[in-house]
Motif scaffolding. Structure first.
Motif, short mmCIF file in Angstrom:
data_model
loop_
_atom_site.label_atom_id
_atom_site.label_comp_id
_atom_site.label_asym_id
_atom_site.label_seq_id
_atom_site.Cartn_x
_atom_site.Cartn_y
_atom_site.Cartn_z
N ASP A 116 -2.14 -4.70 6.18
CA ASP A 116 -0.85 -4.34 5.58
C ASP A 116 -0.76 -4.82 4.13
O ASP A 116 -0.31 -4.09 3.25
N LYS A 117 -1.18 -6.05 3.90
CA LYS A 117 -1.17 -6.58 2.53
C LYS A 117 -2.15 -5.81 1.65
O LYS A 117 -1.87 -5.56 0.47
N GLN A 118 -3.30 -5.45 2.21
CA GLN A 118 -4.28 -4.70 1.43
C GLN A 118 -3.72 -3.35 1.00
O GLN A 118 -3.88 -2.94 -0.16
N ARG A 119 -3.04 -2.66 1.91
CA ARG A 119 -2.42 -1.38 1.56
C ARG A 119 -1.40 -1.55 0.43
O ARG A 119 -1.33 -0.74 -0.49
N ALA A 120 -0.61 -2.61 0.52
CA ALA A 120 0.40 -2.87 -0.51
C ALA A 120 -0.27 -3.18 -1.85
O ALA A 120 0.18 -2.71 -2.90
N VAL A 121 -1.35 -3.95 -1.84
CA VAL A 121 -2.09 -4.25 -3.07
C VAL A 121 -2.62 -2.97 -3.70
O VAL A 121 -2.48 -2.74 -4.91
N LEU A 179 -5.51 -11.66 2.92
CA LEU A 179 -4.90 -10.34 2.94
C LEU A 179 -5.33 -9.57 4.18
O LEU A 179 -6.51 -9.24 4.34
N GLU A 236 -5.16 -17.10 -0.60
CA GLU A 236 -4.39 -16.03 0.04
C GLU A 236 -5.32 -15.27 0.96
O GLU A 236 -6.46 -14.97 0.60
N GLN A 286 0.35 -0.89 -5.14
CA GLN A 286 0.99 -1.51 -6.30
C GLN A 286 0.04 -1.64 -7.48
O GLN A 286 0.47 -1.48 -8.64
N ALA A 321 3.26 -7.66 -4.05
CA ALA A 321 1.95 -7.75 -3.39
C ALA A 321 0.86 -8.24 -4.33
O ALA A 321 -0.20 -8.67 -3.87
#
Length: 194
Positions: free
Chosen positions: A100-105, A97, A95, A108, A72
């Motif tokens: 869902d991508k924000q949560r993964a960022v 975000l 990119e 991580q 991510a």
């Protein structure tokens, strides 16, 4: 001859972002519209401008990520973005975000910080440019400072975006933008000019 790589990250309402960015002009319209509004906010951090000589922070971060399985975060390197637009002066990587991508960022990035605090040698060994001194990583990771423009901020140690303090201030600032956007239900737009 060195050059400077510029990055930008900002939050934007989902309704203002087209489902597909077809050109650099599409991105520029976002940067001038929602990006300008994010920059004007004074209540919370919703934008960060980055600048790093010869892409130092971007390539160094890529080297750090090579020791982990944190996909991510790859958009903060010189690859892994959804869009690449060739222009007169280089390539603009973009990119978008979603939540869902924000949560993964967020997950991580926090895991990365924890891992590097526990073993800073990972970051020392990833830096192959010769810009680090003793305790640079530990000092940079011990701070919680964030900034909308870390390259021009006199509270960030070093200059020209090629120090550990710049990199980790920048990463904390990006994380703060993502957290604030998620809290408000906004998208996040990232760009890098390489």
């Amino acid at each position: 001859m060195s050059h400077t790589s510029e990055t930008r990250i900002f939050s934007a309402p989902a309704a203002s972002v087209p489902p597909v960015l077809s050109s650099a002009d599409d991105y520029e319209a976002l940067a001038r519209g929602p990006g300008a509004l994010a920059c004007a906010r004074t209540d919370k951090l919703h934008h960060v401008f980055g600048s790093t000589r010869s892409g130092y922070a971007i390539y160094y971060f890529g080297n750090i990520l090579a020791a982990f399985d944190f996909p991510a975060l790859s958009f903060l390197t010189d690859s892994g973005q959804q869009y690449a637009f060739e222009g007169e002066y280089g390539t603009t990587l973009v990119e978008v975000l979603d939540a869902d991508k924000q949560r993964a960022v967020i997950t991580q990035m926090n895991a990365l910080f924890d891992a590097l605090k526990a073993n800073p040698m990972i970051a020392y060994e990833a830096e192959d440019f010769g810009h680090l001194s003793e305790d640079d990583i530990e000092k940079a990771l011990a701070r919680d400072y964030v900034s909308a423009s870390p390259y021009a901020d006199t509270n960030v140690w070093g200059d020209e975006g090629d120090t550990a303090d710049y990199l980790f201030t920048y990463l904390r600032s990006v994380l703060k933008v993502v957290e604030n956007a998620l809290d408000e239900g906004l998208l996040v737009i990232f760009s890098a000019e390489m």
